[in-house]
Design a protein around this motif. Structure first.
Motif, short mmCIF file in Angstrom:
data_model
loop_
_atom_site.label_atom_id
_atom_site.label_comp_id
_atom_site.label_asym_id
_atom_site.label_seq_id
_atom_site.Cartn_x
_atom_site.Cartn_y
_atom_site.Cartn_z
N ILE A 48 42.57 12.37 75.34
CA ILE A 48 42.86 11.38 76.39
C ILE A 48 43.86 10.33 75.88
O ILE A 48 44.06 10.18 74.67
CB ILE A 48 41.56 10.67 76.87
CG1 ILE A 48 40.82 9.97 75.72
CG2 ILE A 48 40.65 11.65 77.58
CD1 ILE A 48 39.63 9.10 76.18
N THR A 49 44.46 9.63 76.83
CA THR A 49 45.34 8.50 76.49
C THR A 49 44.48 7.23 76.41
O THR A 49 43.38 7.20 76.97
CB THR A 49 46.43 8.34 77.57
OG1 THR A 49 45.80 8.25 78.84
CG2 THR A 49 47.40 9.51 77.57
N PRO A 50 44.96 6.20 75.72
CA PRO A 50 44.13 4.99 75.54
C PRO A 50 43.70 4.36 76.86
O PRO A 50 44.49 4.26 77.79
CB PRO A 50 45.06 4.05 74.77
CG PRO A 50 45.99 4.96 74.04
CD PRO A 50 46.22 6.11 74.96
N ILE A 51 42.42 3.96 76.91
CA ILE A 51 41.96 3.22 78.09
C ILE A 51 41.59 1.80 77.74
O ILE A 51 41.36 0.99 78.62
CB ILE A 51 40.76 3.92 78.77
CG1 ILE A 51 39.97 4.71 77.77
CG2 ILE A 51 41.21 4.80 79.91
CD1 ILE A 51 38.90 5.51 78.38
N VAL A 52 41.51 1.52 76.44
CA VAL A 52 41.29 0.13 76.00
C VAL A 52 42.38 -0.18 74.95
O VAL A 52 42.98 0.74 74.40
CB VAL A 52 39.89 -0.07 75.37
CG1 VAL A 52 38.80 0.07 76.42
CG2 VAL A 52 39.65 0.91 74.23
N ALA A 165 41.43 -1.84 86.26
CA ALA A 165 41.40 -3.31 86.26
C ALA A 165 41.76 -3.86 84.88
O ALA A 165 42.44 -4.88 84.75
CB ALA A 165 40.02 -3.80 86.70
N LEU A 166 41.32 -3.14 83.86
CA LEU A 166 41.63 -3.56 82.48
C LEU A 166 43.14 -3.46 82.23
O LEU A 166 43.75 -4.38 81.68
CB LEU A 166 40.85 -2.68 81.50
CG LEU A 166 41.13 -2.82 80.01
CD1 LEU A 166 40.80 -4.22 79.53
CD2 LEU A 166 40.34 -1.80 79.21
N LYS A 167 43.74 -2.35 82.64
CA LYS A 167 45.19 -2.16 82.47
C LYS A 167 45.98 -3.23 83.22
O LYS A 167 47.01 -3.69 82.76
CB LYS A 167 45.61 -0.77 82.98
CG LYS A 167 45.26 0.33 82.01
CD LYS A 167 46.23 1.50 82.05
CE LYS A 167 45.93 2.48 80.94
NZ LYS A 167 44.99 3.54 81.35
N ALA A 168 45.45 -3.64 84.39
CA ALA A 168 46.12 -4.67 85.19
C ALA A 168 45.81 -6.07 84.67
O ALA A 168 46.26 -7.06 85.25
CB ALA A 168 45.68 -4.53 86.65
#
Ligand code: CO
Ligand code: CO
Length: 321
Positions: A48-52, A165-168
């Motif tokens: 997967i690509t980073p989510i945090v 929401a974290l990415k934004a």
């Protein structure tokens, strides 16, 4: 990749299949399974690509997610290979080290061996594992749910919405911490709490969303599912972020894939199609044993709830009630 694109592509490539294969790719099961002299070996890969933003936590999530498919088939992970893509020319290699350390912490918790790996220079970071597992018990395939099973979910849904929401940079820190807690929780504990005798099948909720994974079971098992919308647990903050329009694109692809086989409100179908990363297990159990199964799951720390039940096959696969 969207579920529709993937299954259409796979239909066009004709692989030969030997008698060793117990579970192939045809029914989109969590792992492939082969029989080697009576030993059932399970194999899966997930990157997967980073989510945090924190590399260590990303490594933990990616490893937890990759291991989940072995647990979802009722197997025991034995060994794994690290797979990483990393922009070595523009990022500090210590970031990769932290990602791998995060992965290591979950490998250790899951009690398996890393026996190798592969790294590629790439513009975007990706990390995950190829995992080998074994099983001496029942294998939980997508085609083995029965009518009149109860359906239990072990983690609330909302990973796709909260990570958007974290990415934004709009996420509340408490919501983020709870999301990370769920995403780094190994499904090992849930599977170890089950008496396999009363379980028809299990799968994990990941990229195709709750409806996508229920759909795969219903389709392969030739049953219909009543899903109780008001019983589905959502992560705290889920509906706030939805109201800000923070819905990941994958949700629309996922909805497209299931919509003709689902009866229910269109907005609800969309929310239940939002993708998860490292989501919980969907457990299909004898309806006479549901309370006991939920109690065992809660005793090991799962947030297990009944979200629906299976019925004989009707004109739709899923009915949102
Ligand atoms: Co899976
Ligand atoms: Co997978």
């Amino acid at each position: 990749m969207g579920p529709g694109d993937l299954s259409n592509l796979m239909k066009t490539i004709k692989y030969k299949k030997s008698a060793r294969v117990l579970v192939g790719y045809e029914e989109s099961d969590d792992c492939g399974v082969i029989d080697i002299n009576g030993i059932k070996l399970l194999q899966t890969v997930d990157i997967i690509t980073p989510i945090v933003n924190e590399p260590y936590i990303f490594g933990q999530i990616a490893a937890t997610n990759a291991l989940s498919d072995i647990y979802a088939m009722g197997g025991q992970p034995v060994s794994a290979l690290n797979i990483a893509c990393f922009p070595i020319d523009c990022l500090d290699i210590n970031i990769l080290r932290e990602i791998l350390e995060g992965g290591r912490s979950k490998i250790e918790e899951a009690n398996l061996d890393i026996i190798g790996g592969h790294t590629i220079t790439d513009k975007e970071i990706k990390y995950g594992l190829s995992v080998l597992g074994v099983s001496e018990r029942k294998i939980f395939t997508n085609n083995s749910a029965k009518a009149y099973n109860d359906i239990i979910l072990t983690k609330p849904i909302g990973g796709g919405i909260l990570s958007t929401a974290l990415k934004a940079e709009l996420i509340n820190v408490n919501h983020k911490n709870v999301m990370i807690e769920y995403m780094t929780r190994l499904n090992k504990y849930a599977i170890s709490a089950l008496d396999f005798e009363c379980i028809s099948t299990v799968t994990d909720v990941t990229g195709f969303g709750l409806l996508g994974h229920l759909y795969e079971i219903a389709k392969a098992s030739k049953i219909s599912i009543d899903l109780y919308y008001n019983s589905v647990p959502f992560m705290e903050g889920f509906f706030d972020y939805v109201s800000y329009g923070l819905i990941p694109a994958g949700s629309y692809r996922n909805r497209e894939f299931v919509v003709k086989d689902v009866e229910g409100d269109n907005e609800r179908i969309l929310l239940l199609s939002t993708p998860e990363t490292s989501g919980g297990l969907l457990i299909f159990c004898d309806n006479s044993r549901t309370d006991e199964v939920i109690k065992r799951l809660c005793d090991v720390g799962e947030k297990a709830v009944k979200i629906g039940e299976t019925k004989p096959l009707k004109d739709k696969l899923i009915f949102i009630k």
